[in-house]
Design an enzyme around this catalytic site. Structure first.
Site, PDB file in Angstrom:
ATOM      1  CB  ILE A 155      -3.633   6.184  11.290  1.00 51.43           C
ATOM      2  CG1 ILE A 155      -4.472   5.150  10.523  1.00 51.43           C
ATOM      3  CG2 ILE A 155      -2.551   5.491  12.113  1.00 51.43           C
ATOM      4  CD1 ILE A 155      -3.732   4.419   9.406  1.00 51.43           C
ATOM      5  CG  ASP A 174      -2.056  16.962   8.364  1.00 52.60           C
ATOM      6  OD1 ASP A 174      -2.318  17.433   7.236  1.00 52.60           O
ATOM      7  OD2 ASP A 174      -2.448  15.844   8.733  1.00 52.60           O
ATOM      8  CB  THR A 232       2.918   2.222  11.088  1.00 55.42           C
ATOM      9  OG1 THR A 232       2.349   3.505  11.415  1.00 55.42           O
ATOM     10  CG2 THR A 232       3.621   1.650  12.299  1.00 55.42           C
ATOM     11  CB  SER A 233       2.875   5.938   6.880  1.00 54.44           C
ATOM     12  OG  SER A 233       1.817   6.508   6.177  1.00 54.44           O
ATOM     13  NE  ARG A 234       0.971   2.301   1.318  1.00 55.14           N
ATOM     14  CZ  ARG A 234       0.117   1.755   2.184  1.00 55.14           C
ATOM     15  NH1 ARG A 234       0.526   1.458   3.415  1.00 55.14           N
ATOM     16  NH2 ARG A 234      -1.119   1.479   1.839  1.00 55.14           N
ATOM     17  CG  ASP A 258       3.905  -2.592   9.758  1.00 57.56           C
ATOM     18  OD1 ASP A 258       4.215  -3.772  10.056  1.00 57.56           O
ATOM     19  OD2 ASP A 258       2.836  -2.291   9.180  1.00 57.56           O
ATOM     20  CD  GLU A 263       5.643  -2.900   2.087  1.00 56.90           C
ATOM     21  OE1 GLU A 263       6.046  -2.230   3.035  1.00 56.90           O
ATOM     22  OE2 GLU A 263       4.447  -3.246   1.953  1.00 56.90           O
ATOM     23  CG  HIS A 295       2.350  -3.554   5.009  1.00 55.45           C
ATOM     24  ND1 HIS A 295       2.694  -2.775   3.920  1.00 55.45           N
ATOM     25  CD2 HIS A 295       1.182  -3.041   5.468  1.00 55.45           C
ATOM     26  CE1 HIS A 295       1.764  -1.849   3.732  1.00 55.45           C
ATOM     27  NE2 HIS A 295       0.842  -1.993   4.668  1.00 55.45           N
TER      28      HIS A 295
END
Ligand code: NAD
Length: 331
Positions: A155, A174, A232-234, A258, A263, A295
């Protein structure tokens, strides 16, 4: 195989039934989340198919093993909700969907950036009320800005490529830098430097022990004043109370989420008739420079088809050979 399909929604049924016509598994759609109270619904099945807010803790897995479940098929890429070692201990194999549409999630991150920057969420309401004033809607060119990408897997790479298309400078962090990402023109730097230099930081790494609350009071303080953060990951990557403090002080300029730490109690359900009990989430909703989606980054037609195909193929492979290329093997 007989599959108990937990946390089922109509959108799942459409995609799974269409592909299962070629696969022939027996799918029983169950609306509850999987947890210790609902695990008994898996009785009489061989496999449980689960999503991100199902609970697969050691006690749940032990209960599933007692019911004769031999396979957990996660219809997601992330698997932080599954205790893999417990599954190994109780002899249950786990498969996931390592890739479906990285475009779906990357494009959603971009949608959040464009909305927060150009304030289309505010403009939409204003124009409907006959208010055509521009005060408060000022954005900035993405062209020439510095974008930080944390995690350059499937992603993160797509996201970086889109940002390069906008004419932005892309920095990345990374633990395992990727040559092809470097060749795209992305510069890998230490996390502290990416945070310090970026106008926008977008998170695309998995939730692990090492990444839990990687965005906290300390890392937020290192970010550029006024910078935008996109997750938008976790949810667990971000310490939410620390982010609220940074928004209140104005140090964090905008936030797109997101995913949210808590959640499981909220997302994927229509709670519009109920009183919101989560005060932290309620505080987030008060900021006009915060955009939250429930999500839905994965939620495209192509992604749903990809999830259904890979999940059902993995179940068939496991049924026929006792293994699958999408198996999570653990330590
Ligand atoms: P991926 O496995 O292809 O890439 C993850 C990258 O993160 C890898 O390059 C890895 O080296 C890197 N990484 C690991 N530990 C790190 C660390 N400590 N610091 C920095 N980078 C680290 O995964 P992907 O398919 O790109 O997905 C990324 C995440 O997106 C998933 O883990 C999942 O949580 C999330 N996701 C969200 C949605 C959604 O709907 N919101 C949908 C799919 C995936």
């Amino acid at each position: 195989m007989k599959v108990a399909f937990f946390s089922a929604h109509d959108f799942d049924k459409g995609a799974f039934d269409a592909y299962n016509a070629r696969k022939g598994h027996t799918l029983e759609y169950l609306t509850p989340h999987l947890n210790l109270d609902t695990a008994s619904l898996a009785a009489g099945h061989d496999c449980v198919c689960v999503f991100v807010n199902d609970t697969l803790s050691a006690p749940v897995i032990e209960k599933l093993a007692g019911l004769g479940i031999t396979l957990i098929a996660a219809r997601s890429a992330g698997f932080n909700h599954i205790e893999i070692e417990a599954a190994k201990k109780f002899g249950i194999a786990v498969v996931r969907v390592p890739a479906y549409s990285p475009f779906a999630v990357a494009e959603h991150a971009v949608a959040m950036i464009l909305t927060l920057n150009r304030k289309t969420h505010l403009a939409y309401n204003r124009v409907r009320e006959g208010n055509f004033a521009l005060t408060g809607l000022l954005g900035f060119d993405l062209h020439g800005k510095t974008i930080g990408v944390i995690g350059t897997g499937k992603i993160g790479q797509v996201f970086a490529k889109i940002m390069i298309g906008f004419g932005a400078e892309v920095l990345a962090y990374d633990v395992a830098p990727n040559v092809s990402v470097r060749e795209m023109g992305v510069s890998y730097q230490p996390l502290a430097d990416v945070l310090r230099k970026s106008d926008i930081v977008s998170l695309h790494c998995p939730l692990l022990q090492q990444t839990h609350h990687m965005i906290n009071a300390d890392s937020l303080a290192r970010m550029k004043p006024g910078a935008m953060l996109i997750n938008t990951s976790r949810g667990g990557l971000v310490d939410t109370p620390a982010v609220i403090d940074a928004l209140k002080s104005g140090h964090l300029g905008a936030l797109g989420l997101d995913v949210y730490e808590e959640e499981a109690e909220l997302f994927f359900e229509d709670l519009s008739g109920k009183v919101l009990q989560d005060d932290v989430f309620a505080r987030l909703l008060t900021f006009s420079n915060v955009l939250i989606t429930g999500h839905q980054a994965f939620f495209t037609t192509e992604a749903l088809q990809g999830i259904a195909m890979t999940t059902l193929d993995s179940i068939s492979d496991f049924e026929q050979t006792g293994d699958s290329k999408n198996r999570i093997r653990g330590k």
